[in-house]
Write an enzyme that holds these catalytic residues in place. Structure first.
Site: not given
Ligand code: HPA
Length: 240
Positions: A10, A26, A30, A49, A93, A95, A185, A208-209
């Site tokens: 890969h 990820g 980026r 890929r 990593r 993210g 993840m 981010s959330d």
């Molecule tokens: N879930 C999984 N991975 C993420 C999330 C989430 O809400 N936000 C940013 N990465």
């Protein structure tokens, strides 16, 4: 011998094309952005890929940056090949993550000290009981020092590496009760691979959330927290 396994299935890089420390994220675009923005003399070593990888210089130190895709199976493949085929020593990593506890704010950095997971990835290693995937302490300590010196908002703690993004059960929110601060993840897969290879890894996420308060970062918030996170990741990468 690792050299004979290059290029890997890969990764098109020749042995030696990749630095001893690799930053991974990820989204391969980026990784391209980081190489073009923060590195000098960057050379692309992979496009198989579309999983772009680059090696360049940061403050005169050789560093690579590469995409890893989404989820533990994907980071499992790319980090395995970096550790075992290319003799990479350290992976950082970076993210985004969704906060599972109220004390995390949008834009905060989380240094993932440990990673829980619902993934079966670790089963291949036949651990005698449950394995606790953890960050390399030296890299974690360096990242903390750099964030503290710059007064970036950060926390250190447990993360949840989920196999499922669109989770019908929404049980992931229960992890917050046990102090697990955020969901992403990949971290657990990366930490397990590092441990199995005798190598080092760290995951740095920005929030981010905010899933408890249902708040979501604006484009501006994402951009400024991303720049802070890159500074911490790159400075950690060039600190032995
Ligand atoms: N879930 C999984 N991975 C993420 C999330 C989430 O809400 N936000 C940013 N990465």
């Amino acid at each position: 011998m690792s050299k004979e396994q290059c290029p890997s299935p890969h990764n098109a890089a020749a042995y030696g094309d990749i630095a001893k420390t690799v930053l991974m994220c990820g989204d391969p675009l980026r990784a391209k952005f980081v190489a073009e923005t923060f590195l000098t003399d960057a050379v692309q070593y992979n496009a198989i890929r579309g999983m772009y990888g680059y090696t360049g210089l940061y403050k005169g130190h050789r560093v690579s940056v590469q995409g890893h895709g989404m989820g533990i199976p994907s980071i499992g493949i790319y980090s395995h090949e970096l550790f075992h085929h290319y003799d990479v020593d350290r992976i950082i990593r970076f993210g985004t993550a969704g906060a599972l506890t109220d004390d995390m704010n949008l834009g905060d950095m989380l240094f993932a000290q440990g990673a829980c997971t619902d993934s079966n990835y670790g089963h291949q290693f036949d651990f005698p009981a449950q394995f606790a995937p953890i960050a390399d302490y030296g890299m974690l300590e360096t990242a903390v020092r750099i964030a503290r010196e710059r007064q970036f908002p950060f926390k250190v703690g447990n993360i949840y590496s989920a196999d499922v993004f669109y989770d019908e059960s929404d049980r992931q929110m229960d992890w917050g009760k046990y102090g697990v601060k955020a969901v992403e993840m990949e971290a657990a897969g990366l930490y397990i691979n590092a441990a199995a290879a005798g190598k080092k890894a760290l995951t740095i996420c920005t929030i981010s959330d905010q899933l408890v308060r249902k708040e979501f970062a604006t484009v501006e918030q994402r951009q400024s927290s991303f720049t802070n996170m890159m500074e911490v990741a790159l400075e950690t990468a060039i600190t032995e």
